[in-house]
Write a protein that holds these residues in place. Structure first.
Motif, PDB file in Angstrom:
ATOM      1  N   PHE A   1      29.391  40.404  -7.456  1.00 20.07           N
ATOM      2  CA  PHE A   1      29.671  39.056  -6.975  1.00 20.07           C
ATOM      3  C   PHE A   1      30.663  39.108  -5.821  1.00 20.07           C
ATOM      4  CE2 PHE A   1      27.718  38.280 -10.951  1.00 20.07           C
ATOM      5  CZ  PHE A   1      27.228  36.983 -10.923  1.00 20.07           C
TER       6      PHE A   1
ATOM      7  N   ASP B   1      33.301  37.369  -2.832  1.00 24.18           N
ATOM      8  CA  ASP B   1      34.327  36.337  -2.704  1.00 24.18           C
ATOM      9  C   ASP B   1      33.710  35.213  -1.884  1.00 24.18           C
ATOM     10  OD1 ASP B   1      36.428  34.678  -2.079  1.00 24.18           O
ATOM     11  OD2 ASP B   1      37.743  36.247  -1.290  1.00 24.18           O
ATOM     12  N   SER B   2      33.363  34.110  -2.531  1.00 27.22           N
ATOM     13  CA  SER B   2      32.628  33.056  -1.834  1.00 27.22           C
ATOM     14  C   SER B   2      33.470  32.323  -0.796  1.00 27.22           C
ATOM     15  CB  SER B   2      32.042  32.059  -2.838  1.00 27.22           C
ATOM     16  OG  SER B   2      33.035  31.559  -3.702  1.00 27.22           O
ATOM     17  N   SER B   3      34.788  32.516  -0.808  1.00 28.00           N
ATOM     18  CA  SER B   3      35.617  31.891   0.226  1.00 28.00           C
ATOM     19  C   SER B   3      35.345  32.499   1.593  1.00 28.00           C
ATOM     20  CB  SER B   3      37.105  32.023  -0.115  1.00 28.00           C
ATOM     21  OG  SER B   3      37.527  33.375  -0.045  1.00 28.00           O
ATOM     22  N   LYS B   4      34.703  33.665   1.624  1.00 30.26           N
ATOM     23  CA  LYS B   4      34.413  34.345   2.885  1.00 30.26           C
ATOM     24  C   LYS B   4      32.992  34.070   3.384  1.00 30.26           C
ATOM     25  CE  LYS B   4      37.716  38.051   1.895  1.00 30.26           C
ATOM     26  NZ  LYS B   4      37.903  39.506   1.689  1.00 30.26           N
TER      27      LYS B   4
ATOM     28  N   GLN C   1      25.442  41.364  -2.285  1.00 29.53           N
ATOM     29  CA  GLN C   1      26.394  40.686  -3.167  1.00 29.53           C
ATOM     30  C   GLN C   1      25.940  39.256  -3.438  1.00 29.53           C
ATOM     31  OE1 GLN C   1      29.821  41.037  -0.606  1.00 29.53           O
ATOM     32  NE2 GLN C   1      30.566  42.856  -1.671  1.00 29.53           N
TER      33      GLN C   1
ATOM     34  N   SER D   1      30.051  31.793  -5.883  1.00 24.47           N
ATOM     35  CA  SER D   1      30.233  32.937  -6.778  1.00 24.47           C
ATOM     36  C   SER D   1      31.635  33.020  -7.371  1.00 24.47           C
ATOM     37  CB  SER D   1      29.909  34.235  -6.025  1.00 24.47           C
ATOM     38  OG  SER D   1      30.633  34.317  -4.813  1.00 24.47           O
ATOM     39  N   SER D   2      32.649  32.631  -6.615  1.00 21.25           N
ATOM     40  CA  SER D   2      34.011  32.715  -7.147  1.00 21.25           C
ATOM     41  C   SER D   2      34.192  31.777  -8.339  1.00 21.25           C
ATOM     42  CB  SER D   2      35.032  32.388  -6.047  1.00 21.25           C
ATOM     43  OG  SER D   2      35.000  33.376  -5.026  1.00 21.25           O
ATOM     44  N   MET D   3      33.599  30.578  -8.268  1.00 19.09           N
ATOM     45  CA  MET D   3      33.645  29.660  -9.406  1.00 19.09           C
ATOM     46  C   MET D   3      32.841  30.217 -10.576  1.00 19.09           C
ATOM     47  SD  MET D   3      34.599  27.022 -11.044  1.00 19.09           S
ATOM     48  CE  MET D   3      35.480  26.032  -9.826  1.00 19.09           C
TER      49      MET D   3
ATOM     50  N   LYS E   1      32.392  33.335 -11.370  1.00 21.72           N
ATOM     51  CA  LYS E   1      33.201  34.376 -12.008  1.00 21.72           C
ATOM     52  C   LYS E   1      34.346  33.763 -12.823  1.00 21.72           C
ATOM     53  CE  LYS E   1      34.523  38.102 -10.006  1.00 21.72           C
ATOM     54  NZ  LYS E   1      34.125  38.993 -11.115  1.00 21.72           N
ATOM     55  N   THR E   2      35.004  32.746 -12.279  1.00 25.30           N
ATOM     56  CA  THR E   2      36.114  32.106 -12.988  1.00 25.30           C
ATOM     57  C   THR E   2      35.665  31.575 -14.342  1.00 25.30           C
ATOM     58  OG1 THR E   2      37.280  31.496 -10.956  1.00 25.30           O
ATOM     59  CG2 THR E   2      37.768  30.189 -12.914  1.00 25.30           C
TER      60      THR E   2
END
Length: 359
Positions: free
Chosen positions: A146, A148-151, A221, A249-251, A253-254
């Motif tokens: 997964f 880093d969806s911020s990127k 990814q 994806s970051s959400m 994973k969280t």
């Protein structure tokens, strides 16, 4: 510069080289002594184009080969959806609307006819995410990576993988069309009615059955879970081509990490006023705000002095007319942030500062 952008620029540069070489040969075709050299230059430039196309195709095929084994088909009752292998213990992350009210599932891995059984770990409809676990993880189970969806950036090439219309191991291609979208799912047609913030918009085709699958970049990814397609009221509610949305994806994973560790979501990351509300209409039967039905004791609204019977008309600078618009405004904020709430009480407008709680 990220890899996908580099590849795109390389492709554009080669296309530009081809255009220039064609124009150059046409203009100078009778120049005599330079003719041979110019033809060689043109031929070399033209030869570069299929090589670049071949490179991009190879990138696609490598990503598909690397990631598709991590994408599974999930049968929940009579419904089909997709999921992503999250770890080698057999945990699979998918959409809450894919699992619905079911507790047991049949799972088929990519390029395999063998059916595995799985059980629900936890479903979190508020974010439309769920985790199931295979009763027995097969050998060689491959977990996805997964990002880093911020990127994630607009214009990145992406592939959507899943089982649209029951066609397992299908792949569609597109780009990231936008980021940071706030979208409210319909509660009819199997949706959870959730309002989800910071979604990734993509032009890759998202069809029924793609839900819960993988939206993947060219580094192999997962950048999001395809969840829904936009609908066009002018087409009778049919899907609008080329407008789909994925939970970042970051959400994913969280939420998935909490479910796997604690068996539930302990920290949603979703801002809330901690009220129960309903949409109210004005004398012209137009939606005019959210009436507070109940205030949670000790919650954000309670601490700010908001009471049952108040009608919320604005959150910060955003006008509020319906419970959906309030949910969408809150989805753009974070727990602990300070904002203002404008409301009417007994016909008088009031405004108060509030520190947002958590849903």
């Amino acid at each position: 510069m990220d890899v996908s952008r580099t590849r795109a620029l390389r492709l554009l540069a080669s296309a530009a080289a081809l255009c220039c070489s064609v124009a150059f040969v046409s203009a100078c075709s009778d120049s005599g002594s330079r003719d041979g050299a110019e033809k060689s230059t043109a031929q070399a430039a033209q030869a570069a184009v299929p090589m670049t196309t071949s490179d991009l195709q190879s990138d696609y095929q490598k990503v598909i080969k690397d990631v598709l084994p991590s994408v599974v088909q999930i049968q929940a009752g009579n419904d089909l959806g997709s999921g992503i292998v999250y770890d080698d213990q057999g945990h699979i992350v998918t959409n809450a609307h894919v699992v619905g009210g079911e507790k047991t599932f049949q799972v088929t891995t990519a390029n395999s006819e063998e059916v595995h059984t799985a059980k629900l770990v936890y479903s979190y409809p508020d974010q439309d995410l769920a985790v199931i676990k295979l009763d027995e993880a097969p050998g060689g189970l491959q977990a996805a990576t997964f990002a880093d969806s911020s990127k994630v950036a607009v214009g990145q090439i992406v592939l959507a993988m899943g089982s649209p219309l029951g066609l397992s191991s299908s792949v569609t291609q597109g780009i990231v069309s936008a980021t940071g979208r706030t979208v409210t799912e319909g509660s009819s047609g199997g949706g959870t009615g959730a309002t989800i913030g910071n979604m990734v918009q993509t032009s890759a085709a998202i069809n029924p059955g793609n839900s819960g699958g993988a939206l993947v970049n060219l580094d192999g990814q997962v950048i999001g879970i395809p969840t829904l397609a936009a609908t066009d009221p002018d087409l009778g509610g049919s899907a609008a081509p080329g407008i789909g949305f994925a939970i970042p994806s970051s959400m994913v994973k969280t939420i998935a990490d909490q479910i796997i560790k604690d068996g539930k979501v302990t920290d949603s990351g979703r801002a809330a006023l901690n009220i129960t509300g309903r949409t109210v209409v004005d004398s012209r039967y137009q939606a005019a705000g959210v009436a507070v039905v109940e205030v949670k004791s000790g919650g954000a609204a309670d601490k700010a002095g908001i009471q049952a019977g108040d009608i919320i008309t604005r959150l910060g600078d955003t006008g509020i007319t319906t419970i959906t618009s309030l949910s969408e405004a809150l989805a753009a904020d974070q727990p602990g942030e300070k904002t203002s709430v404008t409301f009417t009480r007994n016909g008088s407008e009031k405004k108060t500062e509030v520190t947002l709680g958590e849903q």
